[in-house]
Design a protein around this motif. Structure first.
Motif, mmCIF file in Angstrom:
data_model
loop_
_atom_site.group_PDB
_atom_site.id
_atom_site.type_symbol
_atom_site.label_atom_id
_atom_site.label_comp_id
_atom_site.label_asym_id
_atom_site.label_seq_id
_atom_site.Cartn_x
_atom_site.Cartn_y
_atom_site.Cartn_z
ATOM 1 N N GLN A 161 0.818 -1.210 0.000
ATOM 2 C CA GLN A 161 0.000 0.000 0.000
ATOM 3 C C GLN A 161 0.853 1.262 0.000
ATOM 4 N N HIS A 162 2.002 1.187 0.598
ATOM 5 C CA HIS A 162 2.858 2.374 0.680
ATOM 6 C C HIS A 162 3.761 2.532 -0.536
ATOM 7 N N HIS A 163 4.315 1.398 -1.057
ATOM 8 C CA HIS A 163 5.314 1.473 -2.126
ATOM 9 C C HIS A 163 4.912 0.774 -3.419
#
Length: 70
Positions: free
Chosen positions: A45-47
């Motif tokens: 979700q972040h990267h």
């Protein structure tokens, strides 16, 4: 320690994001720790896909010698 390839990690993350189960259910299904599922989902979700790729502490020779500085 087991090493998981990126295809397996993507499969687990896709299952989670498509609602096929929570952390504990998917962990039991794939026989892994629920903390791994949580970590992989957060990294994705972040990267994006890059978050699931194994990061190895590799540095270029230029970096090691301090030549990469401008």
């Amino acid at each position: 320690m087991r090493v998981f390839d990126i295809k397996f990690k993507r499969k687990v993350v896709r299952d989670y994001l498509s609602g096929k189960g929570g952390y504990k259910i998917l962990a039991a299904k794939y026989d892994i720790a629920d903390s791994l599922v949580r970590t992989w989902v957060g990294a994705y979700q972040h990267h994006g896909n890059a978050g699931l790729d194994r990061q190895r502490g590799r540095y270029t020779n230029e970096f090691k010698l301090g030549r990469d500085r401008v």
